[in-house]
Design a protein around this motif. Structure first.
Motif, mmCIF file in Angstrom:
data_model
loop_
_atom_site.group_PDB
_atom_site.id
_atom_site.type_symbol
_atom_site.label_atom_id
_atom_site.label_comp_id
_atom_site.label_asym_id
_atom_site.label_seq_id
_atom_site.Cartn_x
_atom_site.Cartn_y
_atom_site.Cartn_z
ATOM 1 N N SER A 157 0.825 -1.208 0.000
ATOM 2 C CA SER A 157 0.000 0.000 0.000
ATOM 3 C C SER A 157 0.859 1.258 0.000
ATOM 4 C CB SER A 157 -0.928 -0.012 1.213
ATOM 5 O OG SER A 157 -1.777 -1.130 1.195
ATOM 6 N N ILE A 158 1.916 1.267 0.818
ATOM 7 C CA ILE A 158 2.794 2.441 0.857
ATOM 8 C C ILE A 158 3.492 2.631 -0.480
ATOM 9 C CG2 ILE A 158 4.893 3.378 1.911
ATOM 10 C CD1 ILE A 158 4.018 2.122 4.531
ATOM 11 N N SER A 161 6.907 9.500 -5.567
ATOM 12 C CA SER A 161 6.792 10.876 -5.117
ATOM 13 C C SER A 161 7.925 11.231 -4.154
ATOM 14 C CB SER A 161 5.442 11.080 -4.424
ATOM 15 O OG SER A 161 5.383 10.263 -3.268
ATOM 16 N N ASN A 162 7.930 12.474 -3.703
ATOM 17 C CA ASN A 162 8.917 12.896 -2.713
ATOM 18 C C ASN A 162 8.727 12.172 -1.381
ATOM 19 O OD1 ASN A 162 10.106 14.740 -4.480
ATOM 20 N ND2 ASN A 162 8.647 16.355 -3.923
ATOM 21 N N ALA A 163 7.466 11.822 -1.070
ATOM 22 C CA ALA A 163 7.208 11.079 0.161
ATOM 23 C C ALA A 163 7.897 9.715 0.133
ATOM 24 C CB ALA A 163 5.704 10.909 0.353
ATOM 25 N N TRP A 164 7.898 9.072 -1.028
ATOM 26 C CA TRP A 164 8.600 7.778 -1.158
ATOM 27 C C TRP A 164 10.088 7.948 -0.929
ATOM 28 C CZ3 TRP A 164 8.016 2.715 -1.234
ATOM 29 C CH2 TRP A 164 9.025 1.933 -1.772
ATOM 30 N N ARG A 165 10.676 8.985 -1.481
ATOM 31 C CA ARG A 165 12.107 9.227 -1.289
ATOM 32 C C ARG A 165 12.420 9.542 0.174
ATOM 33 N NH1 ARG A 165 11.418 11.179 -6.613
ATOM 34 N NH2 ARG A 165 10.696 13.224 -5.899
ATOM 35 N N LEU A 193 9.780 -2.969 2.571
ATOM 36 C CA LEU A 193 9.942 -1.716 1.829
ATOM 37 C C LEU A 193 11.364 -1.566 1.309
ATOM 38 C CD1 LEU A 193 7.892 0.804 4.000
ATOM 39 C CD2 LEU A 193 7.446 0.182 1.627
ATOM 40 N N TRP A 194 12.344 -2.033 2.080
ATOM 41 C CA TRP A 194 13.734 -1.975 1.618
ATOM 42 C C TRP A 194 13.933 -2.855 0.384
ATOM 43 C CZ3 TRP A 194 17.562 -5.955 1.983
ATOM 44 C CH2 TRP A 194 18.843 -5.527 1.638
ATOM 45 N N VAL A 195 13.335 -4.042 0.386
ATOM 46 C CA VAL A 195 13.406 -4.906 -0.791
ATOM 47 C C VAL A 195 12.668 -4.261 -1.957
ATOM 48 C CG1 VAL A 195 12.830 -7.182 -1.713
ATOM 49 C CG2 VAL A 195 13.591 -6.960 0.656
ATOM 50 N N MET A 196 11.487 -3.704 -1.667
ATOM 51 C CA MET A 196 10.705 -3.046 -2.716
ATOM 52 C C MET A 196 11.461 -1.862 -3.302
ATOM 53 S SD MET A 196 7.652 -3.291 -4.201
ATOM 54 C CE MET A 196 6.578 -4.084 -3.013
ATOM 55 N N MET A 197 12.209 -1.147 -2.467
ATOM 56 C CA MET A 197 12.986 -0.013 -2.945
ATOM 57 C C MET A 197 13.976 -0.442 -4.018
ATOM 58 S SD MET A 197 15.849 2.120 -0.804
ATOM 59 C CE MET A 197 16.841 0.609 -0.761
ATOM 60 N N ARG A 254 15.105 7.034 5.257
ATOM 61 C CA ARG A 254 15.055 6.650 6.672
ATOM 62 C C ARG A 254 14.994 5.141 6.888
ATOM 63 N NH1 ARG A 254 13.120 11.512 5.846
ATOM 64 N NH2 ARG A 254 13.275 13.129 7.456
ATOM 65 N N LEU A 255 14.915 4.373 5.827
ATOM 66 C CA LEU A 255 14.826 2.928 5.984
ATOM 67 C C LEU A 255 16.038 2.323 6.698
ATOM 68 C CD1 LEU A 255 13.173 1.563 2.717
ATOM 69 C CD2 LEU A 255 12.265 1.566 5.043
ATOM 70 N N PRO A 256 17.290 2.753 6.422
ATOM 71 C CA PRO A 256 18.414 2.163 7.168
ATOM 72 C C PRO A 256 18.296 2.332 8.679
ATOM 73 C CG PRO A 256 19.229 3.312 5.242
ATOM 74 C CD PRO A 256 17.772 3.646 5.347
#
Length: 313
Positions: free
Chosen positions: A82-83, A90-94, A165-169, A99-101
């Motif tokens: 969903s995220i 978008s900028n929100a994704w970036r 999310l890290w994998v998805m990134m 902050r994922l690490p």
């Protein structure tokens, strides 16, 4: 191809590096082999199975484990997809990606303690909600250490969604994914329709092992289960750990059989996961010219923005 040619040397070098990697991994697993042999021997002893079956903690522990595992896996996958669907690119994704690490480096036990500070009967969130809901204390299913492991499942879902999310990134970092989204949006297709028909069929096969890793961790977690999970009885992983830590050889063998039971449950759930992915890939809608509107409920948007706010905090 002549022996000693550059292509032959490169091929032998690749084979040599592969054999070296396999050899190093084998060295790591060598100390585990005697324990696996002993566990396999105990697995076929009927007295160990009888002891597990007669233990009054076994069935409630397995039930709490299945509830927390399935709840955490479904919520983690739903939050991740969903995220990514709502925020990428978008900028929100970036902002989330940056902050994922930090979120991944947070220890699971520390996250569980912080979660308990919020949702325990004397926690901040529980005390804030209590006057609004007109109850003296939250019900068992809405507090930590509930008998079904629901609070453990929710905490695991939030923590493991950061890993997904890290994998998805990394998967969404491929250039052709962004190009496909741009072209489809220019043709009038909405975000959810693009993801269902174009993006998910491409990335879903690559997400199978990360999904399986989340499933395996949720099934076998001990540290977070000790803090947030039920205590009488605990989850089945904690129960197996207690049996393995017992000085009685009979109890240790019982714990080894319990660990193999968890492995069997993982294989069954992994097979179901693979079947769901197979059905989805064969029932996915193709583009037929029909533009469909986005359908995101208020509750799902609230969950997405809550986790997104936690990631940016």
């Amino acid at each position: 191809m002549r022996f000693g040619s550059p292509m032959m040397v490169a091929r032998w070098a690749r084979k040599g590096s592969s054999l070296l990697a396999i050899g190093l991994i084998s060295i790591v697993f060598l100390p585990v082999i005697p324990g696996l042999v002993r566990m396999g021997f105990d697995f076929f002893q009927t007295n160990h199975w009888l002891a597990i079956w007669q233990d009054t903690q076994t069935i409630p522990a397995l039930l709490a484990t299945l509830v927390s595992t399935l709840l955490s896996w479904v919520l983690a996958c739903t939050l991740c997809l969903s995220i990514a669907m709502e925020k990428y690119p978008s900028n929100a994704w970036r902002s989330i990606v940056k902050r994922l690490p930090i979120l991944l480096a947070m220890p699971h036990a520390a996250f569980a303690i912080g979660f308990a500070f919020l949702f325990a009967p004397a926690g901040w969130l529980a005390r804030a909600i209590a006057p609004l809901m007109a109850w003296d204390s939250p019900p068992d299913w809405l507090s930590v250490q509930d008998p079904y492991g629901m609070s453990l499942g929710i905490a695991l879902a939030i923590k493991e969604s950061f890993f997904l999310l890290w994998v998805m990134m990394n998967l969404l970092g491929e250039r052709h994914i962004a190009q496909q989204i741009t072209v489809a949006r220019s043709m009038g297709y909405q975000r959810q329709q693009i993801w269902r028909s174009i993006i998910l069929p491409q990335i879903l096969p690559k997400m199978m092992w990360p999904f399986a890793a989340v499933l395996a961790y949720s099934l076998s977690v001990v540290d977070m289960a000790l803090i947030l999970g039920p205590t009488t009885p605990p989850t089945f992983a904690v129960l197996a750990w207690q049996w393995l830590s017992d000085p009685d050889p009979q109890r240790q063998a019982q714990g080894g059989v319990a660990a193999l039971i968890l492995l069997l449950v993982l294989l069954i759930l992994g097979g179901l996961l693979r079947g769901i992915a197979w059905v989805y890939q064969r029932s996915v809608m193709d583009f037929n010219g029909v533009r469909r509107s986005n359908r995101v409920s208020i509750m799902s948007l609230g969950c997405i923005n809550s986790v997104y706010g936690l990631a940016l905090a």
